[in-house]
Write an enzyme that holds these catalytic residues in place. Structure first.
Site, PDB file in Angstrom:
ATOM      1  N   THR A 556      -7.518  -4.470  -9.038  1.00  0.00           N
ATOM      2  CA  THR A 556      -7.732  -3.313  -9.910  1.00  0.00           C
ATOM      3  C   THR A 556      -9.019  -2.611  -9.467  1.00  0.00           C
ATOM      4  OG1 THR A 556      -9.173  -4.377 -11.560  1.00  0.00           O
ATOM      5  CG2 THR A 556      -6.791  -4.710 -11.797  1.00  0.00           C
ATOM      6  N   ALA A 612     -10.993  -2.241   3.803  1.00  0.00           N
ATOM      7  CA  ALA A 612      -9.575  -2.570   3.552  1.00  0.00           C
ATOM      8  C   ALA A 612      -9.233  -3.848   4.313  1.00  0.00           C
ATOM      9  CB  ALA A 612      -8.675  -1.407   3.912  1.00  0.00           C
ATOM     10  N   LEU A 614      -9.830  -4.455   7.508  1.00  0.00           N
ATOM     11  CA  LEU A 614     -10.693  -4.709   8.665  1.00  0.00           C
ATOM     12  C   LEU A 614     -11.640  -5.886   8.391  1.00  0.00           C
ATOM     13  CD1 LEU A 614     -11.725  -1.061   9.634  1.00  0.00           C
ATOM     14  CD2 LEU A 614      -9.970  -2.495  10.692  1.00  0.00           C
ATOM     15  N   GLY A 665      -1.837   7.333  -1.125  1.00  0.00           N
ATOM     16  CA  GLY A 665      -2.486   6.088  -1.536  1.00  0.00           C
ATOM     17  C   GLY A 665      -3.816   5.816  -0.872  1.00  0.00           C
ATOM     18  N   LYS A 683     -20.076   0.578  -0.537  1.00  0.00           N
ATOM     19  CA  LYS A 683     -19.733  -0.194   0.655  1.00  0.00           C
ATOM     20  C   LYS A 683     -20.951  -0.505   1.507  1.00  0.00           C
ATOM     21  CE  LYS A 683     -14.944   1.446   0.946  1.00  0.00           C
ATOM     22  NZ  LYS A 683     -13.960   2.226   1.729  1.00  0.00           N
TER      23      LYS A 683
END
Length: 814
Positions: A556, A612, A614, A665, A683
């Site tokens: 989520t 993601a 990687l 997406g 990040k």
């Protein structure tokens, strides 16, 4: 001569009795046989209940006796030809008349003594053995019914009588010598004292009876026929993958049976072990199965030095400690003497080398009288403060790892306690004898199933390790993840010996949990029909289920879901987070979660927070663990922003490109988190923190390219405002194009400082040829000072994000 024992469901009805008859007929063709029989299934409990009803002046005992009588008479009618039923029916009716007379006496006296109780329950074995004897007689078999009460002599300790082996063996040998037959049928469990009063042999008494007969005749073998194919590596009711033990030594069988393995009971082993008579445990309903052979010495293979795992429930732990015990002889003697006088059996003992404390495990039912006895015995020391008041812990269990060859395999204890610790199972006490045949651990009864499963998985399951995965969030990424796990299920099981079972699913409104695994073919429909609940309900059920190798997966972007990580880690439940909120919250919160992960020996993984699928965080951690030092990080970390600026050329509206990114997406539910740079800030902060830098969001500079008006209102308001601001976006694009540059949103970390912002990227930059939704991370380190370590690939999309989460789940297992 051989001895066969049948009982339980093996003689529950006429169909099963005929199975027994068939097996015995095959045996008596080879050699003379003694067949020991226990009561019809459930009869012993009913007989005892009838006696108790009578003692409480409840006339319901008469109805219960009548029901039992009818059951036995019906069984005879089904077993025997009609012309041969009369004598057996009369015999059984006579036995029930006697039984009713005894219960009538109990009813009148209002008292059920231990002696009378033994007399009442003995009828179960008498009746079943008489019926089976009649069956063999109807078949013309050379058989003879033995009354075990005439042959097996005990003391007068009713309910658990002690056998006089010298007299008993003489009685059996003398009787068989003058009564030669091919088949002898004897009731198990029952015996008598020297005065001729009926006694019983306690739990597992019929197996014990078989061993007594086997030892007396020096039998070629004792076969115990039950409803399972031998002893198992663990209780199959607790461990789905428990398997039969083909061969086991007497000592190992005694250890397992002492610690709760109910297939065979400790007293059964002793008579046959002394005379080295092999014992077969066989399955009445699968007679061709190998079963378990219990013998003097059992061959050990590299993977069989642990024979089994067993447990005893309902244990109390009594701890006596105090400085007044140190160096004072006799404390242990007084403790055990006090317990012995109250007939309290001590199951486990452990004492610290400092002599400051001694701990014993006893049956929970004996707790109160044991405490009274110890308090009385040490009253003076407790009142004077030399010894602390007795500490009592109930609700405990003992789990034992058993294997005669453990002593020749170093590291067993470490492996055992390591796997328990990794699963958050707290061990209260430990005991291991110098013979090293077993290692016992006392732990909370709530943890028994989990403990036995993780130990079985560690020591026996060469097939696979099972993860119980609980997924919060079943949207785009969550759905892709479920599909990937389903697709790879067989591959992981075959190649990694790993079974990833999705045990629970939750969305914002409903929770679905199935200990046997969610049906992945219909999970959407099942979740729609599942119980209503929120994330806290979901977490509470995960903790209550207390399943082994549990992994909580958050796919989520919800702050409330992120708030539950701590409570899960504290229960040694691993957390895999796609959600960035926890790792990018305050540094103190981030540090606490990392600390909990270490403290409770569990995993907190969030690889997908940055790139993601990687391997960005994993690579960074590998560099640091191997002794490298990160000096600078440069990165394009937003697949969304890279997609947007790679597709925006001022020929179509900027808002249209952003909407396309969302439809495919590549964005957060609110694209402003991406376009405003918040997501990239999170990040780079996560990377800086993983590199060892204490950094907060407010420490990161952000050069916003969105006009302030775009951050107002709803998501749709945002799109409308972007359309109004199209000239602004065209100007940004044209300024870069005029310099033959591209627009890239770059994050940078160097010398403890971090920044994010839109930059003009020239053609000679590593970032220039970055297409689609790709991310690029450059690590400049002590080992990579000039030519950076480069990680490049798709940094957004449901499939690659799900695959990154999937990879973290596999890392938890490995």
């Amino acid at each position: 001569m051989q001895v066969l024992k049948f009982g339980g469901s093996s003689v529950a009805n006429s169909v099963n009795i005929n199975r027994v008859v068939s097996i015995v007929q095959s045996s008596i063709q080879k050699e003379a046989t003694i067949l020991v029989v226990s009561a019809l299934g459930g009869i012993t409990d009913n007989l005892l209940h009838a006696g108790e009803l009578a003692s409480h002046a409840d006339e319901a005992y008469k109805q219960l006796l009548k029901e039992m009588e009818n059951r036995h008479l019906d069984t005879v009618r089904e077993l025997l030809p009609i012309q041969q039923q009369s004598a057996t029916l009369s015999l059984l009716k006579q036995q029930f008349n006697e039984l009713e007379g005894i219960c009538d006496g109990v009813f009148l006296l209002g008292e059920l003594s231990a002696r009378t109780k033994d007399r009442i329950v003995s009828y179960g074995e008498l009746l079943s053995s008489m019926m089976i004897s009649a069956k063999f007689q109807s078949l013309g078999v050379n058989q003879h019914w033995l009354d075990s009460r005439k042959l097996i002599i005990t003391n007068s300790s009713h309910g658990n009588a002690v056998v006089d082996f010298v007299q008993t063996e003489k009685n059996i040998q003398d009787y068989l010598k003058i009564n030669p037959h091919q088949l002898y049928i004897a009731p198990g469990f029952i015996s008598s004292d020297t005065h001729g009063n009926t006694t019983t042999l306690g739990r597992g008494g019929s197996d014990y009876t078989g061993a007594i007969y086997a030892a007396a005749v020096q039998a070629s073998a004792l076969e115990i026929w039950t409803d399972v194919s031998g002893m198992m590596t663990a209780d199959p009711r607790l461990v789905q993958n428990a398997r039969p033990i083909q061969r086991i030594s007497y000592q190992e069988a005694m250890e397992l049976s002492h610690f709760g393995a109910k297939i065979i009971y400790p007293p059964t082993i002793q008579p046959v072990m002394k005379k080295q008579i092999p014992v077969w445990v066989k399955n009445t309903f699968a007679p061709d199965d190998f079963g378990t052979l219990v013998e003097h010495e059992s061959a050990v293979t590299p993977d069989s030095f642990i024979r089994g795992i067993s447990s005893i429930n309902r244990i109390s732990l009594l701890s006596l400690e105090g400085s007044g015990m140190v160096g004072i002889p006799g404390f242990s003697k007084r403790l055990f003497e006090a317990l012995a006088l109250e007939k309290v059996n001590v199951i486990l003992i452990t004492q610290s080398s400092s002599e400051h404390s001694i701990c014993v495990g006893i049956n929970e039912a004996d707790t109160d009288k044991a405490k009274r006895a110890i308090d009385h015995a040490f009253d003076h020391e407790i009142r004077s403060g030399k010894v602390d008041p007795l500490k009592v812990e109930t609700g405990q269990s003992i789990v034992a790892l058993v294997g005669e060859q453990m002593k020749s395999h170093p590291g067993i204890s470490g492996k055992m306690f390591g796997v328990l610790g990794r699963n958050g199972i707290n061990v209260r006490a430990i005991a291991q004898g110098s013979s090293e045949k077993n290692i016992s651990a006392v732990l909370s009864s709530a943890d028994v199933k989990k403990a036995i499963n993780v130990l079985h998985e560690e020591f026996f399951e060469t097939t696979y390790k099972q993860l119980n995965v609980f997924i919060a969030g079943t949207g785009n990424v969550g759905g892709k993840l479920i599909g990937q796990i389903q697709k790879q299920f067989k591959y992981l099981q075959d190649h990694l010996r790993l079974q990833i079972q999705i045990t629970g699913l939750a969305n914002s409104k409903r929770i679905l949990i199935n200990e046997e695994g969610v049906n992945l073919a219909d999970w959407k429909q099942d979740l729609q029909q599942a119980q209503q609940g929120n994330i806290h309900d979901f977490v509470q059920q995960i903790i209550q289920k207390n399943l082994r190798n549990s992994v909580f997966v958050d796919v989520t972007a919800n702050a409330e879901v992120a708030s539950v990580y701590g409570s899960l880690l504290e229960k040694s439940i691993s957390v895999v987070a796609c959600n960035k909120i926890a790792a990018s919250s305050s540094y103190a919160s981030y540090k606490k979660l990392k600390s909990l992960s270490r403290e409770y020996n569990t995993s907190f993984l969030f690889e997908t927070n940055v790139g993601a699928g990687l391997p960005v965080i994993g690579t960074l951690n590998d560099l640091l663990r191997s002794g490298d030092q990160v000096n600078r990080i440069q990165a394009v970390l937003s697949g969304t922003l890279n997609f947007v600026f790679n597709h925006y050329d001022a020929t179509r509206p900027f808002a249209q490109v952003v909407r396309k990114a969302q439809e495919e997406g590549y964005t957060e539910p609110d694209p402003r988190l991406d376009l405003g740079g918040t997501d990239v800030m999170r990040k780079i902060m996560i990377l800086a923190r993983e590199a060892g830098q204490q950094l907060e969001m407010e420490d990161i500079s952000n050069e916003y390219f969105l006009p302030a008006s775009c951050f107002e209102g709803s998501v749709e308001d945002f799109y409308a405002e972007m359309e109004k601001q199209e000239a602004h976006f065209q100007a940004l694009y044209q300024a870069a194009a005029n310099k033959n540059c591209k627009l890239k949103f770059v994050a940078q970390y160097e010398n403890g400082k971090a920044s994010v912002g839109l930059q003009h990227i020239p053609a000679d930059s590593d970032f220039y040829h970055l297409y689609g939704k790709d991310n690029l991370v450059l690590f400049y380190t002590e080992r990579y000072p000039e030519q950076p370590l480069v990680i490049k690939g798709a940094g957004a999309g449901a499939d690659v994000t799900a695959s990154g989460v999937f990879a973290d789940i596999i890392r938890v297992a490995r």
